[in-house]
Design a protein around this motif. Structure first.
Motif, PDB file in Angstrom:
ATOM      1  N   ALA A   1      -4.344   4.827  -0.720  1.00 38.45           N
ATOM      2  CA  ALA A   1      -4.108   4.608  -2.224  1.00 38.45           C
ATOM      3  C   ALA A   1      -3.868   2.989  -1.922  1.00 38.45           C
TER       4      ALA A   1
ATOM      5  N   LEU B   1      -2.336  -1.381   9.545  1.00 37.17           N
ATOM      6  CA  LEU B   1      -2.207   0.192   9.443  1.00 37.17           C
ATOM      7  C   LEU B   1      -3.188   0.809  10.172  1.00 37.17           C
TER       8      LEU B   1
ATOM      9  N   ALA C   1       6.125   4.025   7.606  1.00 33.98           N
ATOM     10  CA  ALA C   1       6.419   4.563   6.276  1.00 33.98           C
ATOM     11  C   ALA C   1       6.883   3.278   5.527  1.00 33.98           C
TER      12      ALA C   1
ATOM     13  N   ARG D   1      -3.848  -0.162  -5.077  1.00 29.54           N
ATOM     14  CA  ARG D   1      -2.771   0.184  -5.941  1.00 29.54           C
ATOM     15  C   ARG D   1      -2.881   0.141  -7.477  1.00 29.54           C
TER      16      ARG D   1
ATOM     17  N   LEU E   1       5.548  -3.766  -3.425  1.00 33.50           N
ATOM     18  CA  LEU E   1       5.931  -5.349  -3.452  1.00 33.50           C
ATOM     19  C   LEU E   1       4.941  -6.177  -4.037  1.00 33.50           C
ATOM     20  N   ARG E   2       5.273  -6.905  -5.063  1.00 38.09           N
ATOM     21  CA  ARG E   2       4.461  -7.512  -5.909  1.00 38.09           C
ATOM     22  C   ARG E   2       4.908  -9.046  -5.868  1.00 38.09           C
TER      23      ARG E   2
ATOM     24  N   VAL F   1      -1.248   5.855   2.970  1.00 42.12           N
ATOM     25  CA  VAL F   1      -1.113   4.331   2.332  1.00 42.12           C
ATOM     26  C   VAL F   1      -2.553   3.917   2.267  1.00 42.12           C
TER      27      VAL F   1
ATOM     28  N   GLU G   1      -2.206  -6.082   5.925  1.00 43.14           N
ATOM     29  CA  GLU G   1      -1.361  -4.711   6.314  1.00 43.14           C
ATOM     30  C   GLU G   1      -2.600  -3.797   6.740  1.00 43.14           C
TER      31      GLU G   1
ATOM     32  N   ILE H   1       6.198  -0.898   1.376  1.00 44.90           N
ATOM     33  CA  ILE H   1       6.123  -2.511   0.942  1.00 44.90           C
ATOM     34  C   ILE H   1       4.791  -2.604   0.354  1.00 44.90           C
ATOM     35  N   VAL H   2       3.576  -2.204   0.991  1.00 48.34           N
ATOM     36  CA  VAL H   2       2.412  -2.435   0.790  1.00 48.34           C
ATOM     37  C   VAL H   2       2.119  -1.955  -0.497  1.00 48.34           C
ATOM     38  N   LEU H   3       2.560  -0.716  -1.010  1.00 53.85           N
ATOM     39  CA  LEU H   3       2.195  -0.133  -2.244  1.00 53.85           C
ATOM     40  C   LEU H   3       2.696  -0.720  -3.329  1.00 53.85           C
TER      41      LEU H   3
ATOM     42  N   ARG I   1      -5.805  -7.489   2.413  1.00 54.12           N
ATOM     43  CA  ARG I   1      -4.345  -7.876   2.903  1.00 54.12           C
ATOM     44  C   ARG I   1      -4.133  -7.611   4.430  1.00 54.12           C
TER      45      ARG I   1
ATOM     46  N   ILE J   1       6.231   0.010   6.098  1.00 51.04           N
ATOM     47  CA  ILE J   1       4.960  -0.795   5.846  1.00 51.04           C
ATOM     48  C   ILE J   1       4.193  -0.263   4.387  1.00 51.04           C
ATOM     49  N   GLY J   2       4.170   1.065   4.452  1.00 50.34           N
ATOM     50  CA  GLY J   2       3.448   1.618   3.298  1.00 50.34           C
ATOM     51  C   GLY J   2       4.034   1.373   2.226  1.00 50.34           C
TER      52      GLY J   2
ATOM     53  N   LEU K   1       0.563   9.401   8.041  1.00 50.14           N
ATOM     54  CA  LEU K   1       1.412   8.305   7.174  1.00 50.14           C
ATOM     55  C   LEU K   1       0.746   7.270   6.790  1.00 50.14           C
TER      56      LEU K   1
END
Lengths: 199, 478
Positions: free
Chosen positions: B143, B107, A155, B146, A164-165, B140, B103, A160-162, B101, A157-158, B136
């Motif tokens: 999306a 993920l 959660a 983003r 953080l810029r 992510v 991540e 931050i990924v979505l 990325r 990581i999610g 979860l």
């Protein structure tokens, strides 16, 4: 007798406050009623002898979640009054659904009561709830506990990924660079002639 | 302790390397997403085979919270391989869209960890934690683009409906816990054997199945599927359609024959309703679609229906049929998405079915490969898709559900229409537009999966051991 009175009092307050959460016009009031609902539910837990769960409920839901809601409500520029306009006009259909659900639950409950009773958890005497949790949380449930930690990590990581810029031109604080400053790098000795000034 | 480690080597491998890659990526000075992706693919392959390398140990650990048997070994292998394939075909897409990325790879690893917990779940708690970890990560990933409104919308939609399904699932789990007094599957099965199907247990089971039906997008819980498939980045859609569906289906099978093994007649009705609705919603809904990702969404709804037909038999052959069907479906879906990802013109990706017009002239190789896949999902005999449906329908037939098989065949015929329409557009229609040359990984993946579908897996030296592996996996549930 006192237990029964407090049970009905708490249960009534919980249901009434839950209703007010959806009925209140002001969103801040809604959150306040939500907090009241949580407190009443915590009281019900205490009546059942689950004091640890009650404390957890107050700490997590009132302390963190409800306060977060308050922040969101106050920070977002949403016209809640307009959004809630005519909200109570859904009351008849909502009540209908609620009654159907209630009847179903009653049916299930009645079938349960009619059958023989079962003890869900065997309680050892002389062990408090907290001790009972402690005995199993890091032993029997260690694997699940670690996995739950990973769920929270995902959660995080999610989030931050979505969101953080990395923006250019923003000055960031670099603690290591600050700490690594020495007298030589941070200070310059200038010899100024009398009456000349600098520059 | 050592035994626990060897049992859970697959999960430990995933958890350890995912966390390592996460911290490496977070502290790296420059972008290392390419390296992380290749490393993650290696980790997934290691995860897939490590159970077999260690000689398939079996047993339970963490006080029976998780179980390792032939079934979970087989599932781990398939989930790892399909996640690795999905990660490979995401590479060129994310690089050209400038979204790459590190991540994403992390993920995928955590998502696979969640799925591996799901398929080894032996208590309701482990089941929930596994589903939540997997979901979860999927929210992510949906999306992940983003800045795109559609991707954010699909992620949000998936999240809200996923939260609702988790609520249903938890309500069902709490009812079952309340009425049986235990979270462990074995204990629940004992109580059900002793007491029979009380209303509370049935109510709990139905809620549990509804929550899980959301995850496999079986009708009537399919509403989110077309929108999420369309809005998410294409490689993510490809990932969605393959591994998570298979994992959720495997979990349903474990639940049905494990804790609820003694009330087959009760859950059979639920599964049959889900199967019939899914087959028809999938077949009829797909008829009017113009976007190929939406088409695949409806196709996956219909295919989940076929897999549920196999499960509705409630026998060991039924579980085996489901495993064979889902394995073949997973391979096919990966191949199809490797093809869809090649649909790129100079201005970017295209997703309309009409964009495929005249493909046989502009890009004959892609047209042939895609045609093979279409004939396979239709179930045309020499291709593997036929055997998938064959093994899925025969157990239902044997269990006396002939009418259900007839319905399934009718739905397959309706479904054949839109697959054939795709073939007709590729080979019959005229179009000037040409796709740009696709990267080697995509073409390679498409061809490998097409070969797997076509003749390779039918060779006796592959098909006999594979069958015995699947039979063993199905047998370990009973």
């Amino acid at each position: 007798m006192l237990t029964v009175i407090s049970f009905y009092l708490l249960a009534f307050v919980a249901v009434a406050a839950a209703f007010m959460v959806v009925a209140a016009r002001n969103p801040v009031h809604s959150v306040m009623y939500l907090i009241l609902t949580f407190f009443s539910a915590a009281g019900l837990f205490i009546l059942m002898g689950a004091e640890f769960l009650a404390l957890l409920l107050v700490m997590v839901y009132v302390g963190a979640v409800a306060v977060l809601f308050l922040f969101v409500v106050m920070m977002l520029d949403v016209d809640f009054v307009e959004m809630k306009q005519g909200f109570l006009s859904y009351l008849p259909i909502g009540a209908l659904v609620a009654i159907v659900l209630l009847l179903e639950m009653l049916m299930v409950g009645a079938a349960y009561v009619a059958g023989e009773t079962k003890t869900v958890v065997v309680r050892e005497t002389g062990v408090s709830n907290l001790e009972a949790f402690g005995q199993v949380l890091y032993t029997d449930y260690a694997g699940i506990f670690e996995a739950a930690g990973f769920v929270l990590l995902v959660a995080m990581i999610g989030a931050i990924v979505l969101t953080l810029r990395d923006r250019d031109g923003v000055r960031k604080q670099d603690a290591t660079a600050q700490m690594a400053r020495t007298k030589e790098t941070g200070m310059e000795m200038v010899d100024i002639e009398p009456g000349q000034g600098i520059g | 302790m050592l035994q626990t480690i060897s049992l859970f080597a697959p999960q430990l491998v995933l958890a350890f390397f995912a966390s390592q890659l996460l911290s490496t990526g977070a502290f790296a000075k420059k972008d290392i997403s390419v390296g992380v992706r290749y490393f993650a693919v290696g980790v997934l392959v290691l995860y897939a085979v490590i159970g077999f390398l260690l000689g398939q140990p079996t047993g339970t650990a963490f006080k029976g919270a998780l179980i390792v048997d032939s079934y979970s070994h087989y599932m781990n292998f398939f989930l790892g391989m399909s996640a690795a394939a999905a990660l490979m075909f995401s590479k060129s897409f994310f690089q050209t869209e400038k979204l790459d990325r590190f991540e994403f790879s992390v993920l995928v690893l955590y998502c696979t960890l969640g799925m591996s917990i799901m398929v080894s779940a032996n208590t309701l708690l482990a089941l929930y934690i596994g589903i939540e970890m997997q979901s979860l990560a999927l929210y992510v990933m949906a999306a992940f683009n983003r800045d795109s409104l559609r991707a954010s919308e699909s992620g949000l939609k998936y999240f809200v409906l996923g939260a609702l399904s988790s609520g249903l699932l938890l309500y069902g789990a709490s009812l079952i816990y309340g009425f049986t007094g235990s979270l462990e599957f074995a204990r629940i099965a004992q109580v059900i054997t002793a007491d029979g199907a009380t209303p509370g247990i049935i109510a709990g089971m139905v809620f549990l199945l509804c929550g899980l039906a959301f995850k496999i997008s079986a009708a009537p819980f399919h509403m989110w599927t077309p929108d999420v498939y369309e809005g998410s980045p294409t490689p993510v859609t490809g990932f969605f359609a393959a591994a998570p569906k298979f994992a959720a289906m495997a979990l349903i099978a474990r639940l049905l024959v494990g804790p609820f093994g003694d009330i087959t007649t009760q859950w059979q009705q639920v599964i049959i309703v889900l199967a019939v609705l899914s087959m028809f919603v999938g077949a009829i809904g797909a008829l009017t679609q113009t976007n190929i990702k939406r088409l695949m969404a409806y196709s996956s709804i219909a295919n989940m229906g076929y897999a549920l037909v196999a499960l509705s038999a409630g026998t060991q052959a039924g579980v085996k049929g489901m495993l064979i069907f889902m394995s073949i479906y997973t391979i096919t879906v990966i191949g199809i998405f490797a093809c869809i990802l090649q649909m790129r013109i100079r201005n970017g990706m295209v997703e309309q079915i009409s964009d495929l017009a005249g493909l046989s002239k502009t890009n004959r190789g892609l047209a042939i490969v895609l045609t093979i896949f279409m004939f396979s999902v239709m179930g045309i005999p020499p291709l593997l898709g036929f055997f998938g449906k064959f093994f899925a329908f025969v157990p239902a037939m044997e269990a006396g559900l002939a009418w259900l098989v007839v319905i399934a065949l009718v739905a397959s015929v309706i479904g054949a229409f839109y697959y054939l329409r795709l073939v007709k557009i590729m080979w019959g229609d005229e179009n000037e537009q040409e796709f740009v040359q696709a990267p080697k990984t995509l073409r390679g993946l498409a061809v490998i999966t097409a070969l797997l579908i076509f003749p390779l897996l039918l060779l006796p030296m592959i098909s006999i051991p594979a069958q015995s592996l699947i039979s063993q996996a199905a047998a370990s549930l009973f």
